[in-house]
Scaffold this active site. Structure first.
Site, PDB file in Angstrom:
ATOM      1  CB  ALA A 211      10.596 -18.332  31.895  1.00 40.11           C
ATOM      2  CG  ASN A 212      10.287 -22.110  27.710  1.00 40.80           C
ATOM      3  OD1 ASN A 212      10.692 -23.170  28.160  1.00 40.80           O
ATOM      4  ND2 ASN A 212      11.055 -21.312  26.966  1.00 40.80           N
ATOM      5  CG  HIS A 213       5.593 -24.692  31.486  1.00 44.20           C
ATOM      6  ND1 HIS A 213       5.597 -24.272  32.793  1.00 44.20           N
ATOM      7  CD2 HIS A 213       4.433 -24.260  30.954  1.00 44.20           C
ATOM      8  CE1 HIS A 213       4.485 -23.611  33.038  1.00 44.20           C
ATOM      9  NE2 HIS A 213       3.760 -23.575  31.938  1.00 44.20           N
ATOM     10  CB  SER A 214      12.037 -26.084  28.479  1.00 44.58           C
ATOM     11  OG  SER A 214      13.099 -26.993  28.351  1.00 44.58           O
TER      12      SER A 214
END
Ligand code: C5P
Length: 399
Positions: A211-214
């Site tokens: 995943a990522n921090h968005s």
């Protein structure tokens, strides 16, 4: 149009349902947003709430009696109706809906609705049995047929203890509905705008994802800004903590491949695609169908395969494409090369190392780079304001 409610006249009709405690919050949020709120109450509503409550919040007179000598309506019984940009009846009881359906005008709320030329929003609030009663259903249908906007009701726990349809919509949805109505003739009316938001999740096994921090905030703010300018908005988003914006078609996806197919479908008849989502560049080559064991080794590696570049791939006759470039170095040069390689009209470059910009914040400091090579460095703005800056340019190209 950074603030669609600023100096707009909103007539808020409050009738005798216990849901009127929520109207206090609505009046407060409208006033905080710069709207001029004229509250009209039926005699029954004053049994639940003191007019002073609304007066204290709106800093304006509250009208409870058409015939009271000090009431503005006693001098000019259509004054509020004439200056209103929108009339909203929230909560609207079954009784008031019935009166409106038959054109009665025997209290400040029904008089104002009958006398106005402004759009009218009706937010029903009542027991499920009363709402489902054929008489109420016919009355609601009659109002709808005359162009009134029926906002809600929602399903859930009712004051009677019943679970069912009859809850008044919550403040964010009513605010959204008012903005939709105010923006109906905006510069994106009759345009379809597709926005992507959030960070994709690429499954490794049933438990783990890449995943990522968005957080989705920029995309959601853009979707609301486009809605407030009259656009028909589809928001293709990954799981986020944000509430679905009222009046926006929300499509939920998880992976880059799911986002790709949803966007391909949505863009087939769209005027603009604004790609605010953080799409994973890579996904695991295979997703295990069981939870992978930790094992004894101190290291672990996963084979990855490249995801398609959705923005580069989607194209369409006249489709305006806007991309984002989240960079930590060589911001403008990287943004410019992405603008060309992905065939964009505009790219929004944001420096993710700045503390007041990027992931999770409500503000953003971005530079816009367009096809003609113009770069515009914007000051620190809310994400909603950044959305309008982007849409100013999209609307200009579409015009
Ligand atoms: O290439 P990069 O990821 O930096 O480009 C960013 C822009 O491209 C963003 O608008 C992003 O949503 C979009 N993108 C995409 N598909 C990918 C990767 C990025 O549409 N696989």
């Amino acid at each position: 149009m950074p603030n669609p409610l600023e100096n707009r006249h909103i007539a808020l009709g409050v009738t005798g349902s216990i849901a009127c405690y929520k109207s206090v919050d609505l009046a407060s949020k409208l006033t905080q947003a710069g709207a001029l709120v004229d509250v009209l109450m039926t005699p029954e509503a004053t049994k639940f709430l003191a007019p002073l409550t609304f007066r204290s919040i709106t800093h304006r007179p509250v009208i409870t009696d058409i015939f009271a000598p000090e009431s503005e309506l006693s001098i000019n019984h259509v004054a509020v109706a004439e200056r209103a940009d929108v009339v909203i009846v929230a909560p609207a009881t079954a009784n008031t809906i019935a009166k409106l359906a038959h054109g009665l005008a025997d209290d400040p709320v029904t008089t104002t609705v009958l006398a106005t030329r402004a759009p009218v929003i009706v937010a029903p609030a009542m027991d499920a049995n009363m709402y489902e009663n054929a008489a109420t259903q016919q009355n609601v249908a009659a109002l709808q047929g005359r162009g009134y906007i029926i906002a809600g009701p929602a399903s859930g726990r009712l004051a009677s203890g019943l679970i069912g349809l009859g809850r008044m919509l919550e403040t964010p949805d009513l605010l959204g509905c008012i903005k939709v109505v105010l923006g109906r003739d905006g510069d994106l009316a009759n345009r379809k705008v597709v926005v992507s938001a959030g960070g994709t999740q690429e499954p490794i096994d049933p438990v783990r994802v890449i995943a990522n921090h968005s957080t989705g905030k920029m995309g959601y703010a853009l979707a609301e800004a486009a809605r407030d300018r009259g656009a028909d908005v589809s928001l293709v988003t990954t799981p986020t903590a944000l509430e679905d914006p009222y009046g926006v078609n929300v499509i939920k996806v998880r992976t880059a491949l799911e986002m790709r197919s949803a966007l391909l479908h949505q863009c087939s008849n769209a005027d603009a695609l604004i790609m605010a989502a953080a799409v994973a560049d890579w996904r695991p080559t295979e997703t295990a169908d069981h939870k992978l064991k930790k094992g004894d080794s101190d290291t672990w590696s996963i084979d990855l395969v490249k995801n398609p570049d959705i923005l580069a791939e989607i194209s369409g006759e006249g489709l305006i494409k806007v991309g984002f470039a989240a960079e930590s170095e060589d911001l403008i040069a990287n943004a410019q090369s992405k603008l060309v390689s992905k065939g964009l009209h505009l790219i929004v470059a944001n420096n993710i190392t700045a503390p007041d910009s990027g992931f999770g914040t409500d503000t953003n400091r971005v530079t816009l780079v367009d096809r003609e090579g113009r770069t515009t460095e914007l000051p620190l703005l809310t994400k909603y304001e950044v959305g309008h800056e982007i849409l100013d340019r999209v609307a200009k190209v579409l015009a």
